[in-house]
Design a protein around this motif. Structure first.
Motif, PDB file in Angstrom:
ATOM      1  N   PHE A  76      32.311  19.885  57.632  1.00 32.87           N
ATOM      2  CA  PHE A  76      31.073  19.278  58.081  1.00 32.87           C
ATOM      3  C   PHE A  76      29.975  20.465  58.051  1.00 32.87           C
ATOM      4  N   ARG A  77      28.454  20.291  57.999  1.00 32.76           N
ATOM      5  CA  ARG A  77      27.513  21.101  58.197  1.00 32.76           C
ATOM      6  C   ARG A  77      26.809  20.675  59.310  1.00 32.76           C
ATOM      7  N   PRO A 136      32.240  11.160  63.263  1.00 34.67           N
ATOM      8  CA  PRO A 136      31.795  12.975  63.237  1.00 34.67           C
ATOM      9  C   PRO A 136      32.139  13.656  64.566  1.00 34.67           C
ATOM     10  N   PRO A 137      32.366  14.913  64.353  1.00 34.91           N
ATOM     11  CA  PRO A 137      32.603  15.664  65.740  1.00 34.91           C
ATOM     12  C   PRO A 137      31.311  15.610  66.603  1.00 34.91           C
ATOM     13  N   GLU A 138      31.490  16.172  67.693  1.00 35.24           N
ATOM     14  CA  GLU A 138      30.328  16.513  68.646  1.00 35.24           C
ATOM     15  C   GLU A 138      29.984  17.908  68.391  1.00 35.24           C
ATOM     16  N   ILE A 176      25.242  25.646  59.722  1.00 38.04           N
ATOM     17  CA  ILE A 176      26.623  26.232  59.704  1.00 38.04           C
ATOM     18  C   ILE A 176      27.570  25.391  59.111  1.00 38.04           C
ATOM     19  N   ASP A 177      28.242  25.798  58.122  1.00 34.67           N
ATOM     20  CA  ASP A 177      29.413  24.983  57.475  1.00 34.67           C
ATOM     21  C   ASP A 177      30.779  25.274  58.251  1.00 34.67           C
ATOM     22  N   PHE A 178      31.439  24.236  58.754  1.00 35.78           N
ATOM     23  CA  PHE A 178      32.608  24.395  59.184  1.00 35.78           C
ATOM     24  C   PHE A 178      33.777  23.594  58.261  1.00 35.78           C
ATOM     25  N   PRO A 221      28.733  15.294  56.836  1.00 34.39           N
ATOM     26  CA  PRO A 221      30.034  15.778  56.237  1.00 34.39           C
ATOM     27  C   PRO A 221      29.517  16.543  55.156  1.00 34.39           C
ATOM     28  N   ASN A 222      30.425  17.608  54.775  1.00 34.72           N
ATOM     29  CA  ASN A 222      30.257  18.459  53.705  1.00 34.72           C
ATOM     30  C   ASN A 222      31.788  18.748  52.882  1.00 34.72           C
TER      31      ASN A 222
END
Length: 518
Positions: free
Chosen positions: A479-480, A453-455, A437-439, A472-473
């Motif tokens: 992020f992915r 990085p986020p949790e 899932i890419d955000f 990271p994306n």
């Protein structure tokens, strides 16, 4: 929703609907929204009349091309709206639209029916070799206005077929549709009902920059009085006010229903060998909960009929959206899928307990409207008691509806790297799956350089989460996240995942997805 092609269902519907309400043709009569409510209440007190006056033979024998050739003359369009910036045109009866609707203009509190006149239409190559009655009526209506350029009159909104309507914002092309009401869409204990508009009243006055349309709804289970106030713009909005009069207890009513098409997408490319990578009018269901959480459910072309219900009390909004705005995702020079709008419904007032229902049907082509989403109240509307509601629908382009990061992509893969895909009793790895899932954007794009990085916060309703990871994306500005899931036996599970910071604050909307191994 019992068949894959909703367009075909709607087109064949007209033969089972009632005729026109009792209106005085050509005579002006006092009018207000209460007039429509009174007519709806009167109809509801009587059994539903499914009879339709037969079309004159000259119209009944028209095929699609012949009917489509009959066009309303633009120079005969009726100026409507307070500032006269809107032009009303009418659809001719024939082909798949034999059910007539009455159309009236309202000015100074008086409604004057528009009498059928063949001179209103350019017949093109179609020949109508018989005189038609003046009380023939029309198939539907549409409004035009200067939407994209001040010197060009564009089509803005269309009402034709049952209670369906479509409208456009700036630089948008038609895709999904809205409806006044859905009834028994899951087809439990009987066929789906398609209530239909029987009459329209269009205001020639009102608030500047808007046009108001009143409509009378009728169907086997209820009648209704509707008011649509249309405001064109980059995101054209339609404000809806409705009063329903149930003929029976309405425990299967779908409010503010939206209908769309999803054939091929990034999660299910195996349906077709079409050269175009994706084919859909909408790619996700967006829900805004009263808690402040935003949900994103990627749409699917399932192997079999699927009904999903999202319990949300007092929702702030929901809609079928077209988030992917890249031409490269579609490669269609004619259809312009990247310019299809999303429709986002925003309730007015507290709608109380209930849920957003999503129905997905399998389809093998891009002409089938195989999706519908609507709100269903927890408490049924009782027979004989009016039910009132109000909401607004926005024609959304690529704009974000909330400040958090959005789901940009959803991909499915075999979780070979986790070691979960090949185990005894599951040699083909069918009980394990990896979701990528890419955000991107929103709060993710505003994070300081060098921040950790986020949790990843993930859950599953069945089975277990084997592993999660995040990288990271930069291609999506975020992020992915990877999610490996395993079921102990064939079944269906609901997955949820979002990203949060070290303080426990959500940085993204919540991705949710059904996965079935059956």
């Amino acid at each position: 929703m019992t068949e894959p092609s909703r367009r075909a269902v709607v087109s064949g519907l007209a033969a089972g609907l009632a005729g026109l309400p009792a209106l005085a043709w050509g005579q002006a009569t006092p009018f207000g929204f209460e007039t429509v409510e009174a007519e709806a209440k009167r109809l509801a007190a009587a059994p539903f009349d499914a009879a339709v006056p037969p079309l004159p033979e000259v119209l009944a024998k028209l095929d699609y091309d012949a009917w489509r050739d009959i066009r309303f003359r633009p120079d005969r369009a009726f100026p409507v709206g307070a500032d006269g910036r809107f032009r009303l045109q009418l659809f001719h009866l024939g082909f798949l639209y034999p059910r007539p609707v009455a159309v009236s203009l309202v000015k100074g509190g008086m409604a004057t029916p528009i009498v059928y006149d063949p001179a209103l239409f350019d017949l093109g190559r179609t020949k109508l070799d018989a005189a038609l009655p003046k009380d023939l009526g029309f198939a539907g209506i549409r409004l035009h206005t200067a939407l994209n350029r001040p010197d060009v009159i564009d089509e803005l909104i269309v009402f034709v077929g049952a209670s369906y309507f479509r409208f456009l914002g700036q630089d948008q092309l038609y895709g999904l549709s809205a409806r006044a009401l859905a009834v028994n869409t899951e087809a439990v204990g009987g066929p789906e009902e398609f209530p239909a508009f029987r009459a329209f009243w269009i205001e020639a006055e009102g608030e500047p920059g808007t046009c108001t349309i009143h409509a009378l709804l009728d169907g086997p289970s209820q009648t209704g009085a509707y008011r649509f106030t249309v405001r064109p713009g980059p995101e054209t909005t339609v404000a809806v006010t409705a009063t329903l009069f149930p003929r029976r207890d309405l425990n299967d009513a779908g409010l503010a229903p939206l209908t769309s098409m999803y054939f091929i997408g990034e999660t299910d490319r195996g349906h077709s060998d079409d050269y175009r990578p994706e084919l859909h009018d909408s790619d996700g269901l967006q829900i805004a909960a009263s808690s402040g959480e935003w949900l994103w459910r990627p749409l699917d072309n399932p192997r079999e009929r699927r009904v999903s219900t999202f319990s949300v009390a007092s929702p702030k909004g929901f809609g079928l959206m077209q988030r992917d705005r890249s031409f490269a995702s579609y490669q269609d020079l004619e259809a312009g899928y990247e310019r299809r709008p999303g429709y986002f419904v925003e309730p007015e007032g507290d709608w109380g307990e209930g849920g957003v229902v999503l129905v997905e049907l399998p389809t093998d082509n891009e002409t089938a409207d195989n999706l519908v989403a609507f709100w269903r109240p927890k408490v049924p509307y009782p027979a004989g008691r009016p039910a009132r509601l109000a909401y607004r629908i926005r024609a959304v382009g690529g704009e974000s509806l909330h400040p958090n990061g959005q789901v940009a992509n959803t991909f499915l893969a075999t979780p070979a790297a986790s070691g979960a895909a090949r185990k005894e009793g599951d040699p083909e790895g069918r009980l394990a799956r990896r979701f990528l899932i890419d955000f991107g954007g929103g709060a993710l794009a505003q994070r300081p350089t060098g921040a950790p990085p986020p949790e990843v916060v993930a859950s599953t309703s069945l089975g277990r989460i084997v592993a999660t990871s995040i990288v990271p994306n930069p291609h999506v500005g975020g992020f992915r996240a990877a999610l490996d899931v395993r079921l102990d036996a064939p079944g269906t599970t609901e997955l949820r995942l979002y990203l949060r910071d070290a303080g426990g604050n959500a940085l993204t909307e919540t991705w949710t997805f059904p996965w079935s191994t059956a």
